[in-house]
Design a protein around this motif. Structure first.
Motif, PDB file in Angstrom:
ATOM      1  N   UNK A   1       0.850  -1.185   0.000  1.00 33.56           N
ATOM      2  CA  UNK A   1       0.000   0.000   0.000  1.00 33.56           C
ATOM      3  C   UNK A   1       0.890   1.239   0.000  1.00 33.56           C
ATOM      4  N   UNK A   2       0.884   2.038  -1.057  1.00 38.66           N
ATOM      5  CA  UNK A   2       1.740   3.244  -1.112  1.00 38.66           C
ATOM      6  C   UNK A   2       1.498   4.209   0.052  1.00 38.66           C
ATOM      7  N   UNK A   3       0.308   4.171   0.638  1.00 37.46           N
ATOM      8  CA  UNK A   3       0.026   5.042   1.776  1.00 37.46           C
ATOM      9  C   UNK A   3       0.832   4.642   3.009  1.00 37.46           C
ATOM     10  N   UNK A   4       1.364   3.442   3.024  1.00 36.51           N
ATOM     11  CA  UNK A   4       2.155   2.930   4.146  1.00 36.51           C
ATOM     12  C   UNK A   4       3.662   3.141   3.957  1.00 36.51           C
ATOM     13  N   UNK A   5       4.073   3.722   2.849  1.00 35.29           N
ATOM     14  CA  UNK A   5       5.497   3.909   2.571  1.00 35.29           C
ATOM     15  C   UNK A   5       6.164   4.797   3.622  1.00 35.29           C
ATOM     16  N   UNK A   6       5.494   5.822   4.063  1.00 35.16           N
ATOM     17  CA  UNK A   6       6.044   6.704   5.096  1.00 35.16           C
ATOM     18  C   UNK A   6       6.257   5.978   6.408  1.00 35.16           C
ATOM     19  N   UNK A   7       5.309   5.140   6.789  1.00 40.13           N
ATOM     20  CA  UNK A   7       5.431   4.350   8.010  1.00 40.13           C
ATOM     21  C   UNK A   7       6.594   3.366   7.908  1.00 40.13           C
ATOM     22  N   UNK A   8       6.736   2.725   6.752  1.00 45.22           N
ATOM     23  CA  UNK A   8       7.845   1.786   6.545  1.00 45.22           C
ATOM     24  C   UNK A   8       9.182   2.517   6.598  1.00 45.22           C
ATOM     25  N   UNK A   9       9.269   3.689   6.003  1.00 46.50           N
ATOM     26  CA  UNK A   9      10.509   4.473   6.027  1.00 46.50           C
ATOM     27  C   UNK A   9      10.855   4.891   7.452  1.00 46.50           C
ATOM     28  N   UNK A  10       9.842   5.277   8.228  1.00 43.16           N
ATOM     29  CA  UNK A  10      10.080   5.664   9.620  1.00 43.16           C
ATOM     30  C   UNK A  10      10.577   4.479  10.437  1.00 43.16           C
ATOM     31  N   UNK A  11      10.013   3.310  10.206  1.00 45.11           N
ATOM     32  CA  UNK A  11      10.449   2.112  10.917  1.00 45.11           C
ATOM     33  C   UNK A  11      11.899   1.780  10.575  1.00 45.11           C
ATOM     34  N   UNK A  12      12.269   1.898   9.312  1.00 44.62           N
ATOM     35  CA  UNK A  12      13.653   1.635   8.915  1.00 44.62           C
ATOM     36  C   UNK A  12      14.609   2.671   9.496  1.00 44.62           C
ATOM     37  N   UNK A  13      14.187   3.911   9.560  1.00 43.65           N
ATOM     38  CA  UNK A  13      15.039   4.955  10.144  1.00 43.65           C
ATOM     39  C   UNK A  13      15.259   4.683  11.632  1.00 43.65           C
ATOM     40  N   UNK A  14      14.210   4.270  12.346  1.00 38.42           N
ATOM     41  CA  UNK A  14      14.334   3.935  13.754  1.00 38.42           C
ATOM     42  C   UNK A  14      15.275   2.743  13.937  1.00 38.42           C
ATOM     43  N   UNK A  15      15.128   1.737  13.098  1.00 37.71           N
ATOM     44  CA  UNK A  15      15.999   0.562  13.163  1.00 37.71           C
ATOM     45  C   UNK A  15      17.460   0.958  12.934  1.00 37.71           C
ATOM     46  N   UNK A  16      17.699   1.804  11.970  1.00 33.67           N
ATOM     47  CA  UNK A  16      19.065   2.238  11.676  1.00 33.67           C
ATOM     48  C   UNK A  16      19.647   3.032  12.846  1.00 33.67           C
ATOM     49  N   UNK A  17      18.827   3.893  13.451  1.00 34.72           N
ATOM     50  CA  UNK A  17      19.286   4.691  14.596  1.00 34.72           C
ATOM     51  C   UNK A  17      19.649   3.783  15.766  1.00 34.72           C
ATOM     52  N   UNK A  18      18.794   2.812  16.042  1.00 28.28           N
ATOM     53  CA  UNK A  18      19.050   1.917  17.168  1.00 28.28           C
ATOM     54  C   UNK A  18      20.253   1.014  16.913  1.00 28.28           C
TER      55      UNK A  18
END
Length: 85
Positions: A16-33
């Motif tokens: 779902x393209x509407x979920x792309x922002x949520x997926x990007x945020x999750x990956x950014x959090x994972x990278x930070x941690x």
């Protein structure tokens, strides 16, 4: 995804393209941690269960917000005052 050099790298796709922002945020959090292990914490306020990512320079954050910090310190002050008086 396993890269040619044997290292794991991130790869994601969303249905779902509407979920792309949520997926990007999750990956950014994972990278930070991953870059800052030990910087994830649970608020020290007994009335709060929020989780935070500690971005402070010293890495000694204990509360999710100033509200929780103030509430805890005010309660401690009132307990000390009640014992002494």
């Amino acid at each position: 995804m396993l890269a040619a050099d044997g290292r794991v790298r991130e790869s994601w796709s969303v249905d779902d393209p509407d979920r792309a922002g949520l997926a990007a945020a999750a990956l950014a959090l994972r990278a930070h941690l991953a870059a800052h292990p030990g910087r994830l914490g649970v608020c020290a306020d007994e009335k709060c269960a929020d989780v935070y990512a500690d971005a402070s320079p010293a890495g000694h954050r204990r509360f999710c917000s100033l509200t929780c910090q103030n509430r805890t310190r005010t309660a401690a002050f009132r307990r000390r005052r009640a014992r002494s008086g």
